[in-house]
Design an enzyme around this catalytic site. Sequence first.
Site, short mmCIF file in Angstrom:
data_model
loop_
_atom_site.label_atom_id
_atom_site.label_comp_id
_atom_site.label_asym_id
_atom_site.label_seq_id
_atom_site.Cartn_x
_atom_site.Cartn_y
_atom_site.Cartn_z
N ASP A 41 -23.77 -0.70 74.66
CA ASP A 41 -24.86 -1.04 73.74
C ASP A 41 -25.39 -2.45 74.04
O ASP A 41 -26.59 -2.68 74.03
CB ASP A 41 -24.38 -0.98 72.28
CG ASP A 41 -24.59 0.40 71.67
OD1 ASP A 41 -24.78 1.36 72.45
OD2 ASP A 41 -24.55 0.52 70.43
N ASP A 101 -18.06 1.58 74.54
CA ASP A 101 -18.97 1.82 73.41
C ASP A 101 -19.72 0.53 73.08
O ASP A 101 -20.95 0.49 72.97
CB ASP A 101 -18.12 2.29 72.21
CG ASP A 101 -18.96 2.85 71.09
OD1 ASP A 101 -20.19 2.93 71.24
OD2 ASP A 101 -18.38 3.22 70.05
N TYR A 123 -10.20 6.18 69.95
CA TYR A 123 -10.93 7.09 69.06
C TYR A 123 -10.21 8.43 68.89
O TYR A 123 -10.53 9.19 67.98
CB TYR A 123 -12.35 7.34 69.57
CG TYR A 123 -13.24 6.12 69.56
CD1 TYR A 123 -12.94 5.01 68.79
CD2 TYR A 123 -14.40 6.07 70.33
CE1 TYR A 123 -13.74 3.88 68.79
CE2 TYR A 123 -15.22 4.94 70.34
CZ TYR A 123 -14.89 3.85 69.56
OH TYR A 123 -15.70 2.74 69.56
N ASP A 165 -13.34 -9.52 76.51
CA ASP A 165 -14.03 -10.60 75.79
C ASP A 165 -14.88 -11.43 76.74
O ASP A 165 -16.02 -11.80 76.43
CB ASP A 165 -13.03 -11.47 74.99
CG ASP A 165 -11.73 -11.73 75.73
OD1 ASP A 165 -11.56 -11.21 76.86
OD2 ASP A 165 -10.89 -12.47 75.20
N LYS A 216 -8.03 -5.38 78.63
CA LYS A 216 -7.46 -6.49 77.87
C LYS A 216 -5.98 -6.57 78.28
O LYS A 216 -5.07 -6.51 77.45
CB LYS A 216 -7.65 -6.21 76.36
CG LYS A 216 -7.35 -7.36 75.46
CD LYS A 216 -8.37 -8.47 75.50
CE LYS A 216 -7.93 -9.61 74.60
NZ LYS A 216 -8.68 -10.86 74.80
#
Length: 355
Positions: free
Chosen positions: A248, A244, A142, A220, A188
Amino acid sequence: MKNYKITLIKGDGIGPEIIDEAVKVLDAVASCCNFHFSYDEALMGGIAYDVTGDPLPQETISKSLNSDAVLFGAIGGPQWDDLPREKRPESGLLRFRKELGVYANLRPAVVYDELINASSLKPEIIKGVDIMVVRELIGGIYFGEPKGRTEDKGWNTMVYTREEIVRISHQAFRIAQKRDKRVCSIDKANVLDVSQLWRDVVTEVSAEYPDVVLTHMYVDNAAMQLVLNPKQFDVMLTGNIFGDILSDEASMLCGSIGLLPSASVGEKIGVYEPIHGSAPDIAGQGIANPIATIASASMMLRYALGEIEAADKIDNAIKKVLSEGYRTGDLAQFDAKEVCSTSEIGSIIANYIER
Ligand code: NAD
């Protein structure tokens, strides 16, 4: 008697209503545990823009940095949506986090037994879930450079430095020491160089915490495991974008957005706030659920002030209120004995603590 200086940022929409209930509960716990709070209010968001022309006045930053912790409600609302980007309430909040250097976002996802039917997953899968997502908040893709776009191409860069990974790792391990002493670091590393560095540095830092068990998981797989077997997780340590998404996902295991607290912490100060927004659709009606904010106040006691007993008292009072069937409207369909207003729920929690 110990006195803690708390900056209160009520913000917009339901912000003032839910912060008032958190203050009621904080005062109740302070009188039981023999300390005292002094509160100083500061403006942020739409209200700050209306009063000062700036969604984040400088005074709010200085008051916050001069306090022991910040308790924050929520900002935003449709009446400010058409302002230029830098004047919008949300811009004030992003700037606030950056100015305060709060690089670690802590998001617990706890499933209350009493609300087990509020989740979309089967009760046997979620009963007993108690996860803390520790997400890096001011680095990663970001913020990385270079970034940009042309008509036919867009690009962002995921960058982490050793220093950024070290400091968020310490946060995760220290938190795990106060919980079930397990950290699962998410990356990852099978594909991304930045994740390989992440994995190496987290492993190095873990050597300083021999009492905490470290495991690694690809992002994943973590997304799958969260719905398959969420109880396997204690602390999940993640970079910005993975956290992020996963935080959630984890929070939705619990059912209602009105229950979930969070903390954003750095070296200087911590900001404690519910995960939900300002809920303009129900603002001013006295029906908002204040529990997420009251639970954020409990996190403030636990992580900023080290008042563990007081934090436990609040958490136990929240559980008692839910087990006795008191609910705000958002949870009315889940075994409610009595549907209460925002202020009634705050008072019942405060009364349990005082008793
Ligand atoms: P929201 O979280 O405010 O509301 C989503 C839905 O959940 C609404 O139906 C709302 O009534 C309900 N809800 C939220 N909190 C509740 C509570 N405590 N009790 C009962 N019901 C609750 O999200 P939104 O509608 O997408 O955004 C509204 C405004 O909030 C926007 O301006 C947005 O930018 C802002 N926002 C602010 C923050 C923040 O301050 N940290 C976070 C998210 C959104």
